[in-house]
Design an enzyme around this catalytic site. Structure first.
Site, short mmCIF file in Angstrom:
data_model
loop_
_atom_site.label_atom_id
_atom_site.label_comp_id
_atom_site.label_asym_id
_atom_site.label_seq_id
_atom_site.Cartn_x
_atom_site.Cartn_y
_atom_site.Cartn_z
N GLY A 237 0.83 -1.21 0.00
CA GLY A 237 0.00 0.00 0.00
C GLY A 237 0.86 1.25 0.00
O GLY A 237 2.10 1.18 0.05
N ASP A 238 0.19 2.40 -0.12
CA ASP A 238 0.87 3.70 -0.08
C ASP A 238 1.88 3.88 -1.22
O ASP A 238 2.88 4.57 -1.06
CB ASP A 238 1.57 3.92 1.27
CG ASP A 238 0.64 3.70 2.43
OD1 ASP A 238 -0.50 4.18 2.34
OD2 ASP A 238 1.03 3.03 3.41
N LYS B 15 -0.90 5.40 -5.60
CA LYS B 15 -1.91 5.06 -6.61
C LYS B 15 -2.84 6.22 -6.91
O LYS B 15 -3.24 6.43 -8.05
CB LYS B 15 -2.76 3.87 -6.13
CG LYS B 15 -2.00 2.59 -5.96
CD LYS B 15 -2.88 1.51 -5.35
CE LYS B 15 -3.29 1.78 -3.93
NZ LYS B 15 -2.20 1.77 -2.94
N GLY B 16 -3.22 6.96 -5.84
CA GLY B 16 -4.18 8.06 -6.01
C GLY B 16 -3.72 9.04 -7.06
O GLY B 16 -4.48 9.44 -7.94
N ASN C 274 -10.00 2.77 5.20
CA ASN C 274 -8.60 2.46 5.59
C ASN C 274 -7.64 3.04 4.56
O ASN C 274 -6.48 3.30 4.84
CB ASN C 274 -8.38 0.94 5.76
CG ASN C 274 -8.89 0.11 4.59
OD1 ASN C 274 -9.60 0.61 3.73
ND2 ASN C 274 -8.55 -1.15 4.57
N GLY D 279 -6.00 5.82 2.07
CA GLY D 279 -5.80 7.28 2.11
C GLY D 279 -5.08 7.66 0.85
O GLY D 279 -3.89 7.39 0.71
N HIS D 280 -5.78 8.22 -0.11
CA HIS D 280 -5.17 8.55 -1.39
C HIS D 280 -4.91 10.06 -1.46
O HIS D 280 -5.83 10.86 -1.44
CB HIS D 280 -6.05 8.07 -2.55
CG HIS D 280 -6.10 6.57 -2.63
ND1 HIS D 280 -6.97 5.88 -3.41
CD2 HIS D 280 -5.34 5.63 -2.00
CE1 HIS D 280 -6.74 4.57 -3.27
NE2 HIS D 280 -5.77 4.41 -2.42
N GLN E 32 -4.94 -0.10 -1.00
CA GLN E 32 -3.92 -0.97 -0.35
C GLN E 32 -3.00 -1.56 -1.44
O GLN E 32 -2.89 -0.98 -2.49
CB GLN E 32 -4.57 -2.05 0.53
CG GLN E 32 -5.27 -1.49 1.77
CD GLN E 32 -6.69 -1.01 1.52
OE1 GLN E 32 -7.46 -1.65 0.84
NE2 GLN E 32 -7.03 0.14 2.07
N ARG F 14 0.40 7.39 11.26
CA ARG F 14 1.47 6.55 11.84
C ARG F 14 2.73 6.62 10.98
O ARG F 14 2.63 6.63 9.75
CB ARG F 14 1.02 5.09 11.89
CG ARG F 14 -0.06 4.82 12.90
CD ARG F 14 -0.42 3.34 12.90
NE ARG F 14 -1.12 2.95 11.68
CZ ARG F 14 -1.48 1.72 11.39
NH1 ARG F 14 -1.19 0.73 12.21
NH2 ARG F 14 -2.13 1.44 10.29
P1 IMP Z 1 -7.09 -2.74 8.06
O1 IMP Z 1 -7.26 -2.73 6.58
O2 IMP Z 1 -7.41 -1.40 8.67
O3 IMP Z 1 -7.78 -3.86 8.73
O4 IMP Z 1 -5.53 -2.94 8.37
C1 IMP Z 1 -4.86 -4.17 8.08
C2 IMP Z 1 -3.42 -3.91 7.66
O5 IMP Z 1 -3.41 -3.24 6.41
C3 IMP Z 1 -2.64 -2.99 8.62
O6 IMP Z 1 -1.30 -3.38 8.63
C4 IMP Z 1 -2.77 -1.63 7.98
O7 IMP Z 1 -1.74 -0.76 8.34
C5 IMP Z 1 -2.72 -2.01 6.51
N1 IMP Z 1 -3.42 -1.05 5.65
C6 IMP Z 1 -4.74 -0.90 5.49
N2 IMP Z 1 -5.02 0.06 4.61
C7 IMP Z 1 -3.85 0.54 4.19
C8 IMP Z 1 -3.47 1.53 3.23
O8 IMP Z 1 -4.30 2.17 2.56
N3 IMP Z 1 -2.14 1.72 3.07
C9 IMP Z 1 -1.21 0.99 3.75
N4 IMP Z 1 -1.51 0.06 4.62
C10 IMP Z 1 -2.82 -0.18 4.85
#
Ligand code: IMP
Length: 428
Positions: free
Chosen positions: A12-13, A16-17, A38, A40-41, A219, A298
């Protein structure tokens, strides 16, 4: 007609956005197919930063129809806030469609996510994603379809809150105050009604008309519930399979896949990360790359580019072309490392292990490349890139055996350079 899926191929991160925003200029439709807030773009247009959690990243361009598809999970309050924030800039009615089948992330899911996180640390974003997808799989979830009839919705909410309170108490949490929550949720339901649609039908109409469609992943491949580093994953299919199941589009209609990779690696939350730099080099990457979560703030864990993990992600997702992002962040490193193989128990391998126990034993095998000190800002042309940048990117391309299409040299929409084949090319 042309269709293009843009998928994150790390943890993730990857940026992509920005890619979706940039490539959406040639799309009529932009579709989110999985995940929820979850994600964030971050988009920067004319120096103005916008962070989107639920709205598809095509929303900043006028006249694009943006879909929040069946495979997503939607927190109504977050979506309404994003709609309110953007409404001044763009008229959204008629061009934002929320599928009836999308599941709703409810307050109980947030509470359960936090309570479960205390028991087993995944490093979840605590946006209720896991508990909401769990309710979907248990066949007790509420869907956007439940918003249509407000009386019916109120009854469903009552049942849901009651059942959830029992689970919350079992996990040692405090029960929710149902009356207040119910009113708030019904009010949100009323406000979201104008956006509800059968997006599968709408998308198939768009396909039949020959419209260009862009599928926006959230993600990354290594957080995929099936192919990621389970259990340190998110609860959806972040990859190509998720496009089919989450948008309702068959594989033959996904013509091109653009994989997005950062020029180094990051991970937020817990779980194995073979090339992690837990030293000052990692700190420098974090600082230079502003590697702090767009959703949670974070600090992200940072490390060198991992070609073993990337090759796995590209294979699973059938990636046709790459976008390499944040190459500018590597400026001023004297030496750069690329992990080309893993060593496990003394044996070298280029296989990405399925077993977590094995992944935790990985020692990365690195090769080293010269860094550069030149500022890459404003470079729009491959020929103007300093020789060590060209060499580093060529090596990535060689190791990954997929052509690089685009290279991003900064956060702004314009800081994007064409490197190889046009990502839309071949998608018609
Ligand atoms: P959840 O999707 O909030 O349940 O998190 C599960 C795992 O995926 C954790 O390690 C999060 O930090 C990670 N995660 C979820 N969404 C993102 C994202 O958009 N970018 C990076 N990591 C993500």
């Amino acid at each position: 007609m042309a269709t293009l899926a843009i998928l994150g191929c790390q943890w993730g991160d990857e940026g992509k956005g920005k890619l979706v925003d940039a490539l959406a200029d040639r799309a009529a439709w932009v579709v989110r197919f999985q995940g929820g807030s979850n994600a964030g773009h971050t988009l920067v247009v004319d120096g103005e930063k916008t962070v989107l959690h639920l709205l598809p990243s095509g929303i900043l361009r006028a006249n694009k129809t943006c879909v929040i598809g069946p495979g997503t999970v939607v927190h109504m309050g977050t979506l309404l806030k994003e709609i309110d924030e953007l409404r001044q800039r763009n008229a959204l009615r008629g061009r934002l469609l929320l599928d009836y089948r999308a599941h709703l992330v409810l307050p109980s899911h947030y509470i359960l996510d936090a309570l479960m996180e205390k028991k087993r640390t995944i490093g979840s974003t605590k946006r209720g994603i896991g508990p909401c997808y769990a309710d979907k799989a248990r066949r007790v979830g509420l869907r956007a379809a439940d918003l249509v009839d407000l009386e019916h919705f109120e009854r469903r909410v009552e049942q849901h809150l009651e059942a959830s309170n029992a689970r919350i108490q079992e996990l040692g949490g405090r029960p929710m105050l149902t009356a207040e929550l119910k009113n708030e949720l019904v009010d949100q339901a009323r406000r979201l009604n104008p956006y509800l649609a059968d997006t599968v039908q709408a998308l198939h109409g768009a396909l039949a008309e020959g419209s260009n469609i862009l599928f926006e992943g959230a993600q990354g491949a290594l957080l995929d519930i099936d192919f990621g580093t389970y259990p340190f994953v998110t609860s959806s299919n972040t990859g190509i399979g998720g496009v089919c199941t989450g948008a309702g589009v068959p594989p033959r209609h996904i013509q091109r896949v653009l994989g997005v990779l950062k020029a180094y690696a990051t991970r937020v939350g817990e779980g194995p990360f073979p090339t992690e730099l837990a030293d000052e080099l990692g700190g420098k990457l974090r600082e230079r790359g502003s590697e702090f979560g767009a959703t949670t703030g974070r600090p992200r864990r940072c490390g060198w580019f991992d070609a073993v993990a990337a090759r796995f992600a590209l294979a699973v997702n059938g990636v046709d072309a790459l976008a390499i992002t944040k190459i500018d962040v590597l400026t001023s490193f004297r030496k750069l490392a690329i992990c080309t193989k893993y060593r496990i128990g003394g044996q070298e391998t280029d296989h990405f292990p399925a077993r977590l126990q094995e992944l935790e034993l990985v020692e990365p095998v690195y090769e080293y490349w010269d860094g550069w000190t030149d500022n890459l800002k404003g470079i729009q042309n491959r020929a103007e890139l300093p020789a060590p940048v060209e060499a580093y990117l060529c090596r990535l391309e060689e190791l990954l055996e997929v052509p690089i299409a685009l290279v991003s040299t900064g956060p702004d929409r314009d800081a994007l350079m064409s490197w190889g084949p046009d990502p839309w090319e071949g998608a018609s």
